[in-house]
Design an enzyme around this catalytic site. Sequence first.
Site, mmCIF file in Angstrom:
data_model
loop_
_atom_site.group_PDB
_atom_site.id
_atom_site.type_symbol
_atom_site.label_atom_id
_atom_site.label_comp_id
_atom_site.label_asym_id
_atom_site.label_seq_id
_atom_site.Cartn_x
_atom_site.Cartn_y
_atom_site.Cartn_z
ATOM 1 N N ILE A 157 41.610 73.079 42.424
ATOM 2 C CA ILE A 157 41.096 71.708 42.361
ATOM 3 C C ILE A 157 41.810 70.900 41.288
ATOM 4 O O ILE A 157 42.259 69.769 41.522
ATOM 5 C CB ILE A 157 39.578 71.716 42.119
ATOM 6 C CG1 ILE A 157 38.862 72.320 43.330
ATOM 7 C CG2 ILE A 157 39.056 70.315 41.838
ATOM 8 C CD1 ILE A 157 37.405 72.626 43.085
ATOM 9 N N ALA A 236 32.992 69.827 38.548
ATOM 10 C CA ALA A 236 32.968 71.268 38.316
ATOM 11 C C ALA A 236 31.549 71.799 38.537
ATOM 12 O O ALA A 236 31.154 72.089 39.662
ATOM 13 C CB ALA A 236 33.463 71.584 36.906
ATOM 14 N N ARG A 237 30.791 71.882 37.476
ATOM 15 C CA ARG A 237 29.394 72.294 37.531
ATOM 16 C C ARG A 237 28.617 71.510 36.477
ATOM 17 O O ARG A 237 29.158 71.161 35.427
ATOM 18 C CB ARG A 237 29.247 73.799 37.268
ATOM 19 C CG ARG A 237 29.773 74.692 38.381
ATOM 20 C CD ARG A 237 28.901 74.594 39.635
ATOM 21 N NE ARG A 237 29.338 75.506 40.691
ATOM 22 C CZ ARG A 237 30.169 75.187 41.676
ATOM 23 N NH1 ARG A 237 30.688 73.959 41.716
ATOM 24 N NH2 ARG A 237 30.495 76.060 42.610
ATOM 25 N N ASP A 261 29.403 64.270 40.041
ATOM 26 C CA ASP A 261 29.108 64.787 41.377
ATOM 27 C C ASP A 261 28.272 66.053 41.324
ATOM 28 O O ASP A 261 27.786 66.520 42.345
ATOM 29 C CB ASP A 261 30.421 65.069 42.125
ATOM 30 C CG ASP A 261 30.200 65.475 43.571
ATOM 31 O OD1 ASP A 261 29.527 64.716 44.299
ATOM 32 O OD2 ASP A 261 30.673 66.555 43.974
ATOM 33 N N GLU A 266 19.900 70.595 40.839
ATOM 34 C CA GLU A 266 20.226 69.965 42.118
ATOM 35 C C GLU A 266 19.206 70.381 43.172
ATOM 36 O O GLU A 266 18.882 71.562 43.271
ATOM 37 C CB GLU A 266 21.637 70.368 42.557
ATOM 38 C CG GLU A 266 22.715 69.868 41.607
ATOM 39 C CD GLU A 266 24.134 70.159 42.081
ATOM 40 O OE1 GLU A 266 24.292 70.737 43.191
ATOM 41 O OE2 GLU A 266 25.090 69.832 41.353
ATOM 42 N N HIS A 285 26.706 65.986 44.898
ATOM 43 C CA HIS A 285 27.535 67.194 45.063
ATOM 44 C C HIS A 285 28.242 67.150 46.417
ATOM 45 O O HIS A 285 28.169 68.088 47.217
ATOM 46 C CB HIS A 285 26.676 68.448 44.947
ATOM 47 C CG HIS A 285 27.467 69.663 44.534
ATOM 48 N ND1 HIS A 285 26.940 70.673 43.779
ATOM 49 C CD2 HIS A 285 28.755 70.016 44.765
ATOM 50 C CE1 HIS A 285 27.850 71.600 43.556
ATOM 51 N NE2 HIS A 285 28.976 71.216 44.157
ATOM 52 N N GLY A 288 33.455 67.652 47.913
ATOM 53 C CA GLY A 288 34.229 68.581 48.729
ATOM 54 C C GLY A 288 34.001 68.432 50.220
ATOM 55 O O GLY A 288 34.393 69.301 50.995
#
Length: 335
Positions: A157, A236-237, A261, A266, A285, A288
């Site tokens: 990424i 990422a996270r 994102d 979540e 999220h 992707g």
Amino acid sequence: MFALVTEKAYGQHRSYFDALDNEDHGLQWLRLADDGVLHGPSNAHPEVGWLSSDVFFGGLIDRFFEIVEAAPEFRWLQSAAAGVDLKEYQRLMSRGARMCNAHLTAIPIAEFVLRAVLDVFQDAGRWRAAQAEIRWEHHNFREVWRSRWLIIGLGAIGAETARRAQAFEAHITGVRRHPTGDEPVDAMISPAEMPAALPEADVVVLAAPATPETENLVDENFLSAMKPGSVLVNIARGKLVDDEALLRALEGDRLATAILDVFNTEPLEPDHPYWTHPKVVLTPHSSGGGIGRWDRGAELFCDNLRRLLAGEPLVNEVSSMQLLTTDLPFALGSQ
């Protein structure tokens, strides 16, 4: 050889499977339907399988692994995901099965990052507001040209993001613990050198995995070192960011915008301040979500299946050592 795929993937990518059948590999397809019913010869057990994207998001993952783990001669799994931390992977590999992962979302995530940064730099919301109010109104905006980017994590990424930003003639500094030497960046630094690079960066992109070492990486000290007017992007996270510290930083003049994102929780709580904060760009999220990942996944599965049958090296094969070292920061892409 019996191969396990989902009914949905089989129908969506039928041309890929027909090509394999025409090559006369002796394959028979076991197709897992959305209701969990397995279609194919009765009492057949798969030897190989494709854990396609729809398995993760369609509620079939438990059923998929139930079938795989009951197959005594199962020997190879192709996953559509980059992560290798599922306990089921460990169980399969402990039985001697081989496994390959994939980096299918790197392209849409990188495109998302460039689109989001351009939107912020160009203050595109002003044009949308003017159009809605039927106003002919000009405004100046920042350019990506010659801006400086700090990309933390240079896996698939981070690398795809770097390539696209370089196309705009941005200067890219990459952060990676174990560089390979072929990263598409203008400069490569170690995590220890990162604090010194923060004051120079117009855009900071988080693309590292969530590990004990990266948890709350973006804290008070990190944020206070960032360049005034800079943009933080997290694809990422959520665990990489101290939310309270970020909210405090957004109240000052140092950060222009936080593009987020991913989140610590979540779905994000309905009353979380991020939802309504004027300096936060929030997406669920979804960076992707590019539909090209489906065809890329089918191509990779079929290519690797041919390689397996021919006794050739597999693409993205996961080693048992990788399963043990997935907590190394900056070693892999985040998704």
